[in-house]
Design a protein around this motif. Structure first.
Motif, mmCIF file in Angstrom:
data_model
loop_
_atom_site.group_PDB
_atom_site.id
_atom_site.type_symbol
_atom_site.label_atom_id
_atom_site.label_comp_id
_atom_site.label_asym_id
_atom_site.label_seq_id
_atom_site.Cartn_x
_atom_site.Cartn_y
_atom_site.Cartn_z
ATOM 1 N N ILE A 1 42.687 23.732 49.298
ATOM 2 C CA ILE A 1 41.415 24.252 48.795
ATOM 3 C C ILE A 1 41.335 23.934 47.311
ATOM 4 O O ILE A 1 42.280 24.196 46.559
ATOM 5 N N THR A 2 40.226 23.351 46.893
ATOM 6 C CA THR A 2 39.992 23.034 45.487
ATOM 7 C C THR A 2 38.783 23.813 44.992
ATOM 8 O O THR A 2 37.703 23.737 45.594
ATOM 9 N N ILE A 3 38.955 24.582 43.935
ATOM 10 C CA ILE A 3 37.809 25.204 43.266
ATOM 11 C C ILE A 3 37.260 24.172 42.293
ATOM 12 O O ILE A 3 37.948 23.754 41.356
ATOM 13 N N ASN A 4 36.031 23.727 42.518
ATOM 14 C CA ASN A 4 35.427 22.671 41.704
ATOM 15 C C ASN A 4 34.723 23.219 40.472
ATOM 16 O O ASN A 4 35.046 22.854 39.348
ATOM 17 N N GLN B 1 29.785 25.712 49.141
ATOM 18 C CA GLN B 1 29.364 26.561 48.025
ATOM 19 C C GLN B 1 29.358 28.009 48.479
ATOM 20 O O GLN B 1 28.965 28.329 49.603
ATOM 21 N N ASP C 1 38.419 22.514 38.893
ATOM 22 C CA ASP C 1 39.182 21.417 39.480
ATOM 23 C C ASP C 1 40.648 21.798 39.700
ATOM 24 O O ASP C 1 41.562 21.066 39.335
ATOM 25 N N THR D 1 43.555 22.835 42.629
ATOM 26 C CA THR D 1 43.838 22.723 44.057
ATOM 27 C C THR D 1 45.102 23.489 44.416
ATOM 28 O O THR D 1 46.109 23.404 43.707
ATOM 29 N N ILE E 1 30.044 29.375 43.303
ATOM 30 C CA ILE E 1 31.361 28.744 43.318
ATOM 31 C C ILE E 1 31.315 27.542 44.255
ATOM 32 O O ILE E 1 30.985 27.669 45.438
ATOM 33 N N SER E 2 31.619 26.378 43.717
ATOM 34 C CA SER E 2 31.707 25.157 44.518
ATOM 35 C C SER E 2 33.180 24.901 44.831
ATOM 36 O O SER E 2 34.024 24.941 43.931
ATOM 37 N N TYR E 3 33.490 24.650 46.112
ATOM 38 C CA TYR E 3 34.886 24.397 46.478
ATOM 39 C C TYR E 3 34.966 23.353 47.587
ATOM 40 O O TYR E 3 34.000 23.106 48.311
ATOM 41 N N THR E 4 36.145 22.740 47.712
ATOM 42 C CA THR E 4 36.395 21.716 48.719
ATOM 43 C C THR E 4 37.535 22.175 49.610
ATOM 44 O O THR E 4 38.535 22.713 49.117
ATOM 45 N N TRP F 1 45.647 31.505 48.946
ATOM 46 C CA TRP F 1 45.314 30.533 47.912
ATOM 47 C C TRP F 1 44.834 31.317 46.692
ATOM 48 O O TRP F 1 43.881 32.093 46.783
#
Length: 349
Positions: A111-114, A170, A101, A103, A125-128, A208
């Motif tokens: 970009i957010t790494i979830n 992802q 979590d 950003t 890797i899940s990211y937004t 990032w």
């Protein structure tokens, strides 16, 4: 999908990130034990579950009188879990996930790494991604990954987006060398700049960078590896070995070896796969496959197929190897008829 209370009960949290206010070891132990007892006890009644968990939150915040505890509690619950992605909707448990979590905003793009999950030989890797001047659904990212300061060279790479949210993506990264060490790591993810894959210009022109801690302990403890080494001889003179089956809470991987495949068969885009069914009657859907890597001099090769996870509480699985031509499976093909007589049964509990 697991509900948020079950995610709370299982999730990994790195409390060392928070330095605003310290509490002594005795108080930490009391708080941890109290919260665990209340969450576990709450499983018998949904209404009671909400009430007990809410009391635990209020207790945490009241005792310390600090916003930091609320922030820590927030990190127990993943905002964008892997279950949002096709092929991972029914994964088992949640204690293997590393909730990041973080950003970073640069060049007008946030970009957010979830989450980060170690799954056998892959890192998921899940990211937004969000920004006013980008198409979040189609944007392409190829991160560089560092573990304990060393860049991890890739052996494979793939990406997808969630059907539930165009901004949610992802990334699946397969290290060239399997990460055999089990423990906690310092991970760095760097996005942006030139890469050997073409990226969107707005990504190439930005940077990032994310630093955080991850662990692969929990998922390794829940991973089962079965050395099968079953050889199946076919009428065309070739042989297929089912060498290894690996079952994790996230996926099921079958590894094959082949030898003496006639060149005319290989010319037909021959590939190796299998059909997997667990004792709950679930036929596992395939997530990905790696075609035959064949050495024509040695007349030997390898192949890998990755499937969805086995049903929770399944007692065994059955595997029927298959041969496909141009990615098409014909069960009446003579080789597949021979393979059907060599079903493999594996007890997993």
């Amino acid at each position: 999908m697991k509900d948020w209370l079950e995610l709370l009960n299982d999730a990994n949290v790195d409390l060392s990130e928070y330095k605003e206010k310290e509490i002594n070891d005795i108080d930490k132990a009391k708080l941890k034990n109290s919260l665990r007892r209340k969450v576990l006890k709450s499983k018998t009644n949904n209404m009671k579950k909400i009430a007990v968990a809410s009391m635990a939150i209020i207790s945490l915040i009241t005792i310390t009188n600090s916003k930091v505890i609320a922030d820590k509690f927030e990190k127990l619950i993943s905002k964008n879990p892997i279950e949002n992605f096709t092929n991972y909707e029914e994964i088992i448990g949640a204690n293997y996930r590393n909730i990041v979590d973080q950003t970073v905003t640069n060049n007008g793009v946030s970009i957010t790494i979830n989450e980060v999950i170690f799954d056998y030989k892959e890192i998921l890797i899940s990211y937004t991604v969000s920004g006013e001047n980008i198409d979040a659904k189609s944007i392409t990212l190829y991160p560089k990954i560092f573990i304990n300061g060393e860049e991890i060279k890739r052996g494979g790479i793939s990406g997808t987006y969630s059907d539930n949210d165009d901004q949610l993506h992802q990334f699946s990264f397969e290290p060239r060398e399997h990460i055999s060490k089990v423990g906690e790591f310092d991970m760095k993810i760097v996005i942006g700049g030139k890469y050997d894959f073409e990226q969107d210009k707005i990504i190439e022109e930005g940077k990032w960078e994310f630093d955080f801690k991850v662990s692969n302990v929990a998922i390794n403890e829940s991973t089962q590896i079965f050395d099968i080494d079953k050889k199946i001889n076919l009428s065309n003179g070739s042989s297929i070995y089912v060498s290894k089956v690996t079952i994790t809470p996230v996926s099921t991987t079958v590894e094959f070896e082949v030898e003496n495949i006639p060149e005319e068969e290989l010319a037909k885009s021959l590939s190796i796969g299998c059909i997997i069914e667990d004792s709950k009657g679930k036929i596992l859907k395939q997530i990905s496959s790696r075609g035959i890597s064949y050495n024509y001099l040695d007349k030997k090769g390898t192949a890998v197929s990755k499937f969805r996870n086995v049903s929770e509480n399944a007692e065994n699985i059955s595997i029927i190897p298959t041969i496909l031509f141009d990615l098409y499976y014909d069960e009446k093909n003579i080789y597949n008829q021979e393979l059907q007589q060599n079903k493999i049964e594996i007890d997993i509990n």
